[in-house]
Design an enzyme around this catalytic site. Structure first.
Site, PDB file in Angstrom:
ATOM      1  N   LYS A   1       0.841  -1.203   0.000  1.00  0.00           N
ATOM      2  CA  LYS A   1       0.000   0.000   0.000  1.00  0.00           C
ATOM      3  C   LYS A   1       0.882   1.261   0.000  1.00  0.00           C
ATOM      4  CE  LYS A   1      -3.826  -2.356   2.415  1.00  0.00           C
ATOM      5  NZ  LYS A   1      -4.772  -2.300   3.566  1.00  0.00           N
TER       6      LYS A   1
ATOM      7  N   TYR B   1     -12.321  -2.170  -3.265  1.00  0.00           N
ATOM      8  CA  TYR B   1     -12.828  -2.233  -1.895  1.00  0.00           C
ATOM      9  C   TYR B   1     -14.353  -2.201  -1.827  1.00  0.00           C
ATOM     10  CZ  TYR B   1      -8.251  -1.933   0.441  1.00  0.00           C
ATOM     11  OH  TYR B   1      -6.990  -2.195   0.932  1.00  0.00           O
TER      12      TYR B   1
ATOM     13  N   PHE C   1     -15.564   3.811   7.407  1.00  0.00           N
ATOM     14  CA  PHE C   1     -14.213   4.234   7.016  1.00  0.00           C
ATOM     15  C   PHE C   1     -13.964   4.109   5.510  1.00  0.00           C
ATOM     16  CE2 PHE C   1     -14.073  -0.217   8.413  1.00  0.00           C
ATOM     17  CZ  PHE C   1     -13.491  -0.841   7.315  1.00  0.00           C
TER      18      PHE C   1
ATOM     19  N   ARG D   1      -1.702 -14.536   3.676  1.00  0.00           N
ATOM     20  CA  ARG D   1      -2.468 -13.870   4.739  1.00  0.00           C
ATOM     21  C   ARG D   1      -1.766 -14.073   6.074  1.00  0.00           C
ATOM     22  NH1 ARG D   1      -6.744 -10.356   3.715  1.00  0.00           N
ATOM     23  NH2 ARG D   1      -7.763 -11.109   5.595  1.00  0.00           N
TER      24      ARG D   1
ATOM     25  N   THR E   1      -5.348  -7.916  10.411  1.00  0.00           N
ATOM     26  CA  THR E   1      -5.662  -6.618   9.801  1.00  0.00           C
ATOM     27  C   THR E   1      -5.147  -5.455  10.644  1.00  0.00           C
ATOM     28  OG1 THR E   1      -7.655  -7.601   8.874  1.00  0.00           O
ATOM     29  CG2 THR E   1      -7.559  -5.202   8.918  1.00  0.00           C
TER      30      THR E   1
ATOM     31  N   ARG F   1       2.683  -6.945   9.037  1.00  0.00           N
ATOM     32  CA  ARG F   1       1.975  -5.908   9.804  1.00  0.00           C
ATOM     33  C   ARG F   1       2.459  -5.859  11.253  1.00  0.00           C
ATOM     34  NH1 ARG F   1      -3.881  -7.557   7.205  1.00  0.00           N
ATOM     35  NH2 ARG F   1      -3.888  -6.095   5.437  1.00  0.00           N
TER      36      ARG F   1
ATOM     37  N   ASN G   1      -1.833  -0.158   7.225  1.00  0.00           N
ATOM     38  CA  ASN G   1      -1.326  -1.495   7.576  1.00  0.00           C
ATOM     39  C   ASN G   1      -0.499  -2.139   6.465  1.00  0.00           C
ATOM     40  OD1 ASN G   1      -3.417  -2.134   5.890  1.00  0.00           O
ATOM     41  ND2 ASN G   1      -4.554  -3.367   7.360  1.00  0.00           N
TER      42      ASN G   1
ATOM     43  N   HIS H   1      -1.736  -5.466   1.343  1.00  0.00           N
ATOM     44  CA  HIS H   1      -3.021  -6.105   1.057  1.00  0.00           C
ATOM     45  C   HIS H   1      -2.766  -7.486   0.466  1.00  0.00           C
ATOM     46  CE1 HIS H   1      -6.964  -7.027  -0.606  1.00  0.00           C
ATOM     47  NE2 HIS H   1      -6.319  -7.406  -1.691  1.00  0.00           N
TER      48      HIS H   1
ATOM     49  N   GLU I   1      -9.432  -9.923  -7.960  1.00  0.00           N
ATOM     50  CA  GLU I   1      -8.448  -8.848  -7.810  1.00  0.00           C
ATOM     51  C   GLU I   1      -7.325  -8.947  -8.853  1.00  0.00           C
ATOM     52  OE1 GLU I   1      -7.475  -9.256  -3.649  1.00  0.00           O
ATOM     53  OE2 GLU I   1      -9.449  -8.502  -3.037  1.00  0.00           O
TER      54      GLU I   1
HETATM   55  P1  GTP Z   1      -6.886  -5.873   3.059  1.00  0.00           P
HETATM   56  O1  GTP Z   1      -5.864  -6.882   2.690  1.00  0.00           O
HETATM   57  O2  GTP Z   1      -6.403  -4.451   2.908  1.00  0.00           O
HETATM   58  O3  GTP Z   1      -8.216  -6.119   2.390  1.00  0.00           O
HETATM   59  O4  GTP Z   1      -7.082  -6.059   4.641  1.00  0.00           O
HETATM   60  P2  GTP Z   1      -7.864  -7.182   5.389  1.00  0.00           P
HETATM   61  O5  GTP Z   1      -8.466  -8.163   4.429  1.00  0.00           O
HETATM   62  O6  GTP Z   1      -6.953  -7.717   6.439  1.00  0.00           O
HETATM   63  O7  GTP Z   1      -8.996  -6.356   6.087  1.00  0.00           O
HETATM   64  P3  GTP Z   1     -10.433  -5.924   5.529  1.00  0.00           P
HETATM   65  O8  GTP Z   1     -10.619  -6.394   4.135  1.00  0.00           O
HETATM   66  O9  GTP Z   1     -11.434  -6.312   6.546  1.00  0.00           O
HETATM   67  O10 GTP Z   1     -10.312  -4.345   5.549  1.00  0.00           O
HETATM   68  C1  GTP Z   1      -9.743  -3.669   4.434  1.00  0.00           C
HETATM   69  C2  GTP Z   1      -8.870  -2.550   4.926  1.00  0.00           C
HETATM   70  O11 GTP Z   1      -9.668  -1.557   5.522  1.00  0.00           O
HETATM   71  C3  GTP Z   1      -7.878  -2.938   6.013  1.00  0.00           C
HETATM   72  O12 GTP Z   1      -6.679  -3.439   5.503  1.00  0.00           O
HETATM   73  C4  GTP Z   1      -7.635  -1.621   6.723  1.00  0.00           C
HETATM   74  O13 GTP Z   1      -6.572  -0.908   6.111  1.00  0.00           O
HETATM   75  C5  GTP Z   1      -8.922  -0.866   6.493  1.00  0.00           C
HETATM   76  N1  GTP Z   1      -9.683  -0.799   7.726  1.00  0.00           N
HETATM   77  C6  GTP Z   1     -10.298  -1.819   8.380  1.00  0.00           C
HETATM   78  N2  GTP Z   1     -10.894  -1.363   9.490  1.00  0.00           N
HETATM   79  C7  GTP Z   1     -10.633  -0.021   9.522  1.00  0.00           C
HETATM   80  C8  GTP Z   1     -10.987   1.016  10.408  1.00  0.00           C
HETATM   81  O14 GTP Z   1     -11.655   0.824  11.421  1.00  0.00           O
HETATM   82  N3  GTP Z   1     -10.532   2.283  10.080  1.00  0.00           N
HETATM   83  C9  GTP Z   1      -9.800   2.523   8.971  1.00  0.00           C
HETATM   84  N4  GTP Z   1      -9.383   3.774   8.686  1.00  0.00           N
HETATM   85  N5  GTP Z   1      -9.454   1.568   8.115  1.00  0.00           N
HETATM   86  C10 GTP Z   1      -9.870   0.323   8.395  1.00  0.00           C
HETATM   87 MG    MG Z   2      -9.636  -7.606   2.742  1.00  0.00          MG
END
Ligand code: GTP
Ligand code: MG
Length: 148
Positions: free
Chosen positions: A9, A49, A57, A85, A91, A102, A112, A115, A126
């Site tokens: 990212k 997304y 958010f 993962r 996350t 992370r 974080n 992705h 994707e």
């Molecule tokens: P990705 O690989 O980025 O998709 O992350 P993930 O699969 O571990 O998490 P998820 O798909 O549930 O959420 C997508 C992204 O949203 C996360 O990687 C975070 O960067 C962001 N995110 C999740 N929760 C929050 C939150 O409470 N606040 C903010 N600002 N960002 C969030």
């Molecule tokens: Mg995700």
């Protein structure tokens, strides 16, 4: 062979973590089959997304992922979706184990670093969203005989 979509990212690119992340996946034994540095458009961010569009958010997420270049990759290998993962960690970096990307480099959930696709369906979706088929290579690495 299984493939997954991995992306450093904008925070990871700015913090010079591209090499470190590529290094981890290479050393694990996975094969890089496509990669590019790119600027995500607003439209692509919203598509990528889409599952989060009702979340509070969502706006922040789209603004962040379009805030600078990302390094998009496709990695191949046995069980690569789940392994990646695990290598990324939870996350929220505050809950991610040390030894994960992370856990080692992140502090807050909004930044974080990395992705990775969370299922075979999202990997397929994707990869097609970010890469043309002619940007993905198929090749053998000799070292694979020492991995498999
Ligand atoms: P990705 O690989 O980025 O998709 O992350 P993930 O699969 O571990 O998490 P998820 O798909 O549930 O959420 C997508 C992204 O949203 C996360 O990687 C975070 O960067 C962001 N995110 C999740 N929760 C929050 C939150 O409470 N606040 C903010 N600002 N960002 C969030
Ligand atoms: Mg995700």
């Amino acid at each position: 062979v299984e493939k997954t979509f991995i992306m450093v990212k904008p925070d990871g690119v700015q913090r010079n973590l591209v090499g470190e992340i590529v290094n981890r996946f290479e050393k694990k034994g996975f094969t890089l089959v496509g990669a590019k540095l790119m600027q995500i458009t607003d439209e692509l961010a919203k598509e990528h997304y889409g599952e989060h569009k009702e979340r509070p958010f969502f706006g922040e997420l789209v603004d962040f992922i379009t805030s600078g270049p990302v390094f998009a990759m496709v990695w191949e290998g046995e069980n690569v979706i789940t392994s990646a993962r695990e290598m990324m960690g939870k996350t929220n970096p505050s809950e991610a184990a040390l030894g994960t990307v992370r856990g080692d480099y992140g502090v807050t959930v909004g930044k974080n670093i990395i992705h990775g696709s969370d299922s075979p369906e999202s990997a397929e979706r994707e990869i097609n969203l970010f890469f043309h088929s002619n940007e993905l290579l198929s090749y053998n690495k000799q070292v694979n005989t020492w991995i498999y």
